[in-house]
Structure formats: structure tokens, C-alpha cells
Design an enzyme around this catalytic site. Structure first.
Site: not given
Length: 454
Positions: A16, A312, A18
């Protein structure tokens, strides 16, 4: 089930973007996100101007894992069995007595759909990543404000909040300099973005040199992705990855079929015709994990290449990659850094002048442990005076050990390890703590109860 997990055994390593590959300066980005939404509510929707001012310690309200009961205006922290551990109405904490009176000791009414990670409905919203969290504080303050002015019982502000998010984050916003968020990050990237540590860049190259296929799968649109990657990885960022997928619309990327969510090519950041299949590496938009996996089989020459995905967000990354695609998952949990047990190596290595640069904002260290909400991992059951205290795991904590292979505070925490390092999996002995690297949060260790709960 094998006990250990090693990157050396994986054929494909996906990331991922961000808060995984691209880390933010959290106090600054939180304030910007809050301001972007608040500005819209006040100027476009006529909300109270008081929402625009923020007391320095108010971001303490932000805590991952909270659920907003939209109609009631209540925020809830849930135990692993779905009972309510702490709650607030707007920003105001409820007493144990109030919690027991309103929610009792039974499973919260929407827990079944929340825990099945069913897509969000208009009844509740789950706050599980740093882009969402400042919105929790804003919604809580909106509830306070509506109570003060209108004495409302059922709340109807959610559609305005969705409009504020759309206005600031919609696909065309970056290009059109629409809203407050993108123009500000474009103008002051260093204020909001942390550059990727050299150790992590070296580690990405090492993975590639070891023959791994590297993926970037982000829900950010291609133009914002490019800005972030150039800033944190450098202008040659595309060389790190075999396949880049932007506007991936996770979690749907993992749960949707090729018909529902085809891949698209990009020209000048504009999405083109839908593709019938994914035939070669490159940069794509939208898409689905099924066709991606078909391409990975072709590229590796294996029938079932082994994929690991780092992310996250439990809702958008970890749960769907594990549940729908059966990938290994590494959960990036910055909350582990807020734990006294771990001192981030980075603190010593930064030159002093760089450290103090943006601390004038007075918004304290990133809000890892909220005083109002307590530990992310454990809490005591609400009980009346003099009752014996019982500690339980939070629902967020249970999700980590259920859906993650391992959990780490950041990529940097593992970048210097050899690729064949053997991590203990969470599932190895059904332990709540086995998969945390480098060590479990202190709240989950014996004899730490009293420290964490104060």
C-alpha cells in the site's frame, strides 16, 4: 499451518502507499485533514464557525478502531466480543454507568456487520486509518455543536461529511486544485511527508534483485501517487515496482470480480477503456485481484505464486487481502511506536535542525495513545464501583491476530533483516502476541495492566 513466515519464500511483494511506503508527519497531516473538512462544512454547509478553531490537545480524541454510531452521535470502542468498552457522545466521554445503561453487557447491535467487515453503511462508520481519524474529531465536534444549538436526538450530518470528503479527495481534485488538502500538500510536501529511509530503498532493491515481483496497490489516484512517490522515493520511483495500480478502490479491489471492476490503462492521468485481461506489467488504474493474480502466475511461471501484502488499514488492506485473496499480510501499525517498549531508531539519526522544523504546530507527538480512549489493544470492562476489574482485548487487537500474518511498526523496522529472516506468525500458536515484531505492545504483556490503563 507452518509456524514461521519469511519474505524469501514469497514470489511477490505488494505494498500500500499512504502510511505504509509513504509515512506522513502525523500531527501536521491530521491538522490539515481536519481543516480541509471543517472549512467545507462551515463555508458550504453553514455549520458553526467554532469548528474551525482547534485546541492543541483536541487531537487526543483521535484513536484508531473507534466506530461512530451515526444516528446516535456516539463513538464506541469495542471489545473482541462486541461489547462496548468506552463510549462518548460527541466529544464527551460517557461514564461506565451510562455505558451499562445504554449498551449493557451485550454485543453492540451492528457488531455482526462491522466484524464481518461488510462495507460501510449509513448506520455506522469504522475509523481505522490516519486519513479517517481527524474526521472522527470533526464529527464529534459537530455533534457537540448540534446539541448545543438544536438539542437533536437523531443526527443527519453524515451526508455533509461525505460531501466534504468528496470535495477534498475526489479524483479531479488534485488536477483542479480543488479543496484545501491537495494544494497544501503540493505546496509544502516536506511539511507533511517523511522521506523514505535509505535502508527501506535498499531493501526494496534487495527484494527486486532476489527475483521478487514488486507491486504498488493504492487507492490514491495516479497524480497524487506520483507526487508522493517522487517525494519519498525519488524521481526513479517507477524502477522499484513491476506493477503499479492506482485508484484501486480497495477493499473492492480484492472482493470484486473482473466484470465489476476491470483494469484500465492511463494516459496523462486520465483513465482509458476497460481491459478484458491484464497481460503485462505496467501502470494501471482500478482493477481486481483475480486478474492481477492471473498475470502473476504468468510472470512467475508458477500455479500458485505466494504473495505478501503490506498495508496499514485493516478494512481496506489486511482483511480483504487475507479473506478474499488468501495472501500473506503484514500489518503496519504505527501504534507500536507509541509503545514505551520500542524506541524508533530514527530519533537518533535525524539532524537536530530537521527535528524541530514543524513542531511549532504544538499538536504534540503523533496521537498513538489517546488519554480519552486508552490503549488500542486492551481495556477494562465497564463496571460499577467496587466491582472487580476485568481486562479484555479490544476488537481491533483481535482483528490483528486473526487477519495479519505479522504486525510491525514500520517498514524500517524490518529493512535491515536478511530476507530469509523467519518471523513467528500470529497463527503459529493462536497467540494474541506471537506475530508482533520486534516485540508485542507492552499492554499485551503480563503485569503491564496497571501501567496502560491509567
Amino acid at each position: 499451518m507452518q509456524q514461521h513466515f519469511s519474505l524469501a519464500e514469497c514470489d511477490v511483494v505488494g505494498f500500500d502507499l499512504d502510511h505504509t511506503l509513504c509515512r506522513y508527519h502525523l500531527p501536521q497531516s491530521a491538522r490539515l485533514i481536519y481543516d480541509s473538512f471543517a472549512q467545507y462544512l462551515v463555508t458550504e454547509k453553514g455549520y458553526d464557525e467554532d469548528l474551525l478553531t482547534l485546541a492543541p490537545d483536541s487531537l487526543d480524541f483521535c484513536c484508531k478502531g473507534l466506530v461512530l454510531d451515526i444516528e446516535e452521535g456516539n463513538f464506541l470502542k469495542l471489545a473482541e466480543d462486541g461489547t462496548v468498552l468506552r463510549a462518548s457522545h460527541g466529544t464527551k466521554s460517557m461514564t461506565f454507568e451510562e455505558i451499562l445503561e445504554i449498551y449493557g453487557r451485550k454485543e453492540w447491535k451492528h457488531f455482526n456487520t462491522v466484524s464481518g467487515m461488510v462495507s460501510r453503511t449509513a448506520k455506522y462508520y469504522l475509523y481505522d486509518n490516519y486519513f479517517d481519524l481527524p474526521g472522527a474529531l470533526l464529527c464529534a465536534r459537530v455533534v457537540d455543536s448540534l446539541d448545543q444549538h438544536n438539542g437533536q436526538k437523531k443526527y443527519d450530518f453524515w451526508k455533509d461529511m461525505v460531501a466534504a470528503i468528496q470535495h477534498n479527495y475526489k479524483i479531479s481534485a488534485f488536477k483542479e486544485n480543488c479543496g484545501m488538502y491537495f494544494p497544501e500538500v503540493k505546496n509544502h510536501p516536506d511539511k507533511y511527508l517523511q522521506r523514505c529511509p535509505e535502508s527501506v530503498k535498499k531493501w526494496l532493491k534487495q527484494l527486486k534483485n532476489a527475483g521478487k515481483i514488486l507491486l504498488l496497490i493504492t487507492s490514491s489516484h495516479s497524480d497524487y501517487c506520483r507526487l508522493l512517490c517522487e517525494h519519498v522515493l525519488g524521481n526513479d520511483f517507477e524502477e522499484y515496482f513491476d506493477i503499479l495500480i492506482t485508484n484501486a478502490l480497495k477493499p473492492g479491489f480484492f472482493s470484486h470480480t473482473p466484470n465489476q471492476r476491470p483494469f484500465r490503462t492511463l494516459e496523462n492521468d486520465e483513465e482509458q477503456e476497460a481491459l478484458l485481461s491484464l497481460d503485462k506489467p505496467g501502470w494501471y488504474s482500478q482493477g481486481n485481484a483475480i486478474q492481477l493474480y492471473d498475470l502473476l502466475k504468468k510472470m512467475t511461471g508458477k500455479l500458485d505464486p505466494k504473495v505478501v501484502y503490506f498495508g496499514d488499514s485493516m478494512h481496506s488492506d489486511i482483511f480483504p487481502a487475507h479473506h478474499y485473496s488468501n495472501w500473506e499480510t503484514v500489518f503496519i501499525l504505527e501504534e507500536l511506536l507509541g509503545d514505551k517498549g520500542i524506541v524508533p531508531a530514527k530519533a537518533e539519526s535525524e539532524p537536530l535542525e530537521k527535528k524541530g522544523k514543524y513542531e511549532g504546530d504544538q499538536l504534540k507527538v503523533p496521537y498513538f495513545v489517546s488519554k480519552q480512549w486508552g490503549s488500542f489493544f486492551v481495556d477494562r470492562l465497564p463496571s460499577l464501583e467496587n466491582a472487580e476489574e476485568t481486562l479484555v482485548h479490544t476488537w481491533s487487537c483481535k482483528c490483528i491476530s486473526t487477519y495479519s500474518t505479522i504486525a510491525i511498526p514500520s517498514l524500517e523496522a524490518i529493512a535491515d533483516l536478511p530476507l530469509d529472516y523467519r518471523f513467528t506468525r500470529f497463527s503459529s500458536n493462536s497467540s494474541a502476541t506471537a506475530g508482533y515484531y520486534p516485540s508485542p505492545p507492552r499492554a499485551l504483556l503480563p503485569n503491564e495492566d496497571s501501567v496502560m490503563m491509567k
